[in-house]
Design an enzyme around this catalytic site. Structure first.
Site, PDB file in Angstrom:
ATOM      1  CE  LYS A  83      -4.217   0.565   2.448  1.00 28.93           C
ATOM      2  NZ  LYS A  83      -4.986   0.389   3.709  1.00 28.93           N
ATOM      3  CB  CYS A  84       2.179   3.472  -2.366  1.00 32.96           C
ATOM      4  SG  CYS A  84       3.525   2.283  -2.499  1.00 32.96           S
TER       5      CYS A  84
END
Ligand code: G3P
Length: 217
Positions: A83-84
């Site tokens: 997850k960014c």
């Protein structure tokens, strides 16, 4: 539509997984911090319980560091989705990780333009936060409608992961709009199965059955 649990709590994940309808897990740094244990150990354990996409969020803010952290998290298990955040640095990291075959969930999405950029960067999925938009009197599900339309118009493969879900109505709306995934707290997940007429009906079936099968005399 895939159903995910939004938590870092093993007990909650085990309970939901036992129903046989849980497709994956998401978490965020706030949820993981509540568990007070090593993130990688937690991820390893989650991967033994649920055989589906498990999102793990980076906490770096510069692209280079996000890429390094993302690769490290992805090495934990083949099901990890990194997850960014939806920032310019997050987009750079998404592009780089995706080009190496690592799936990325671009999170903290609050607008259609952000979702367009996430898709262009090659994200596996984008996470629009509907509840947090509702909290500030915006229309969370309107954002889902916009993203689904935009992605369909251009045949983007990026999945729409409806996040920050607060109640079953969000889940229903997400499904009606064609959201690919809905992630929710365990309390909302449990509400999906409940209906008073199911309870009343079952109680009556069982009491009618018992009356007929009482020992005679
Ligand atoms: O994990 C991302 C998102 O689902 C967080 O939801 O309830 O903290 O707004 P919430």
């Amino acid at each position: 539509m895939m159903l995910f649990l939004d938590t870092g709590n093993i007990k909650e994940i085990k309970e939901a997984a036992s129903w046989g309808v849980l497709d994956g897990v998401t978490s965020n740094p706030s949820l993981v911090a509540k568990e007070g244990r090593s993130f990688k150990d937690l991820l390893k354990e989650i991967c033994t319980i649920v055989d589906g996409p498990i999102s793990a969020e980076v906490v770096s803010v510069e692209a280079e560091a996000m890429i390094k952290e993302g690769k490290d998290l992805a090495s934990v298990h083949k099901n990890i989705v990194v997850k960014c955040p939806l920032t310019p640095e997050g987009l750079k990291a998404t592009k780089a990780l995706t080009s190496e075959g690592i799936r990325v969930n671009v999170t903290l999405c609050f607008s259609p333009t952000q979702a367009l950029l996430a898709a262009k960067a090659g994200a596996w999925c984008v996470s629009p936060f509907v509840g947090r938009l509702d909290d500030i009197s915006e229309h969370g599900m309107g954002l889902i409608q916009d993203i689904v339309t935009i992605y369909r118009n251009y045949r983007f493969k990026t999945k729409v992961l409806v996040a920050s879900v607060r109640h079953p109505q969000h889940v229903i709306e997400a499904a009606k709009l064609g959201g690919d995934i809905c992630t929710m707290p365990v309390a909302v997940f449990k509400l999906l199965v409940q209906h008073p007429l199911t309870d009343i009906g079952l109680k009556k079936f069982l009491s009618d059955w018992e009356k007929q099968h009482l020992p005679k005399g």
